[in-house]
Design an enzyme around this catalytic site. Structure first.
Site, PDB file in Angstrom:
ATOM      1  N   CYS A 230      31.376  38.247  40.316  1.00  0.00           N
ATOM      2  CA  CYS A 230      31.305  39.455  40.193  1.00  0.00           C
ATOM      3  C   CYS A 230      29.626  39.544  40.288  1.00  0.00           C
ATOM      4  CB  CYS A 230      31.484  39.689  38.637  1.00  0.00           C
ATOM      5  SG  CYS A 230      30.932  40.995  37.938  1.00  0.00           S
TER       6      CYS A 230
ATOM      7  N   CYS B  89      32.177  41.622  31.949  1.00  0.00           N
ATOM      8  CA  CYS B  89      31.125  42.472  31.958  1.00  0.00           C
ATOM      9  C   CYS B  89      31.640  44.083  32.077  1.00  0.00           C
ATOM     10  CB  CYS B  89      30.010  42.116  32.751  1.00  0.00           C
ATOM     11  SG  CYS B  89      30.248  42.650  34.601  1.00  0.00           S
TER      12      CYS B  89
ATOM     13  N   CYS C 218      42.263  36.364  46.828  1.00  0.00           N
ATOM     14  CA  CYS C 218      43.044  35.720  45.983  1.00  0.00           C
ATOM     15  C   CYS C 218      42.290  35.396  44.704  1.00  0.00           C
ATOM     16  CB  CYS C 218      43.213  34.315  46.446  1.00  0.00           C
ATOM     17  SG  CYS C 218      44.579  33.277  45.719  1.00  0.00           S
TER      18      CYS C 218
ATOM     19  N   CYS D  81      27.600  39.833  36.650  1.00  0.00           N
ATOM     20  CA  CYS D  81      27.442  38.810  35.647  1.00  0.00           C
ATOM     21  C   CYS D  81      27.796  37.459  36.309  1.00  0.00           C
ATOM     22  CB  CYS D  81      28.342  39.075  34.594  1.00  0.00           C
ATOM     23  SG  CYS D  81      30.059  38.680  34.947  1.00  0.00           S
TER      24      CYS D  81
ATOM     25  N   CYS E 166      35.871  43.444  35.477  1.00  0.00           N
ATOM     26  CA  CYS E 166      35.442  42.076  35.166  1.00  0.00           C
ATOM     27  C   CYS E 166      35.755  41.827  33.872  1.00  0.00           C
ATOM     28  CB  CYS E 166      34.009  41.958  35.607  1.00  0.00           C
ATOM     29  SG  CYS E 166      33.627  40.394  35.130  1.00  0.00           S
TER      30      CYS E 166
END
Ligand SMILES: [Zn+2]
Length: 207
Positions: free
Chosen positions: A165, A119, A188, A168, A116
């Protein structure tokens, strides 16, 4: 019995509502009182961040480490704006979408994992990446189901499933059911939501 109930039906409903309101107020009072107790009072941001989530940790070489409970990453809009470029902020924190074929990773074929951008949580592996022909990096599974969340997204007059995510809440992209085997899913993603980490070549020392 029923006759008399019907006869005073309206009054009963009003009384019942009054009772409910009193109950709700009393409950709210308890909550407020609890929050006001000094040892439970925390800064607003800290209260939001205290929510724990379960994720699976991965090393940069893609090795699955362990399942952990971590505090959710919660930041203010200003903090995210300072950390992220304008485009990344718009995509990850405001659910914007990058233009097809414009991102960094749609045509990347290297071995590694995708974390991510906000984070560092491990999200996808090159092992499940495939060429979807859409211009967005596409995967048939997340690196661990715990590490991403899905939710219904009815924006733009169409119903899709948004992916974010777990750690976060960064918006990552959408998942569709027209992917390849073995899952039939197509995650996607926006390149802008991801940070690629090339797989390290591990050299085992001989004893
Ligand atoms: Zn994240």
């Amino acid at each position: 019995m029923f006759d008399s109930d019907l006869g005073t039906g309206e009054g009963s409903v009003v009384r019942r509502r009054a009772f409910l309101l009193t109950s709700v107020s009393a409950f709210a009072g308890v909550v407020l009182w609890s929050l006001r107790r000094p040892r439970l009072v925390q800064a607003k941001a800290e209260r939001g961040a205290s929510k724990e989530v379960t994720i699976v940790e991965f090393s940069d070489s893609g090795e699955r480490l362990k399942t952990v409970h971590v505090r959710k990453v919660v930041k203010t809009e200003n903090e995210w704006r300072k950390q992220l470029s304008q485009g990344v902020f718009a995509i990850t924190r405001q659910a914007d979408t990058e233009f097809a074929y414009s991102g960094e990773y749609w045509n990347l074929h290297e071995n590694g994992l995708y974390r991510c951008i906000c984070c560092g949580n491990a999200l996808f592996s090159s092992d499940t990446k495939f060429d979807s022909g859409t211009g967005w990096p596409s995967f048939w599974a997340p690196i661990a189901p715990e590490n991403v969340r899905t939710m219904r997204d009815a924006s733009f007059g169409t119903v899709r499933t948004a992916v974010s995510c777990t750690e976060c809440d960064a918006h990552l992209g959408h998942v569709f059911d027209d992917g390849p085997d073995p899952t039939g899913l197509r995650y996607c993603m926006n390149s802008a939501s991801l940070r690629f980490v090339a797989r390290q070549m591990t050299v085992k020392s001989s004893k």
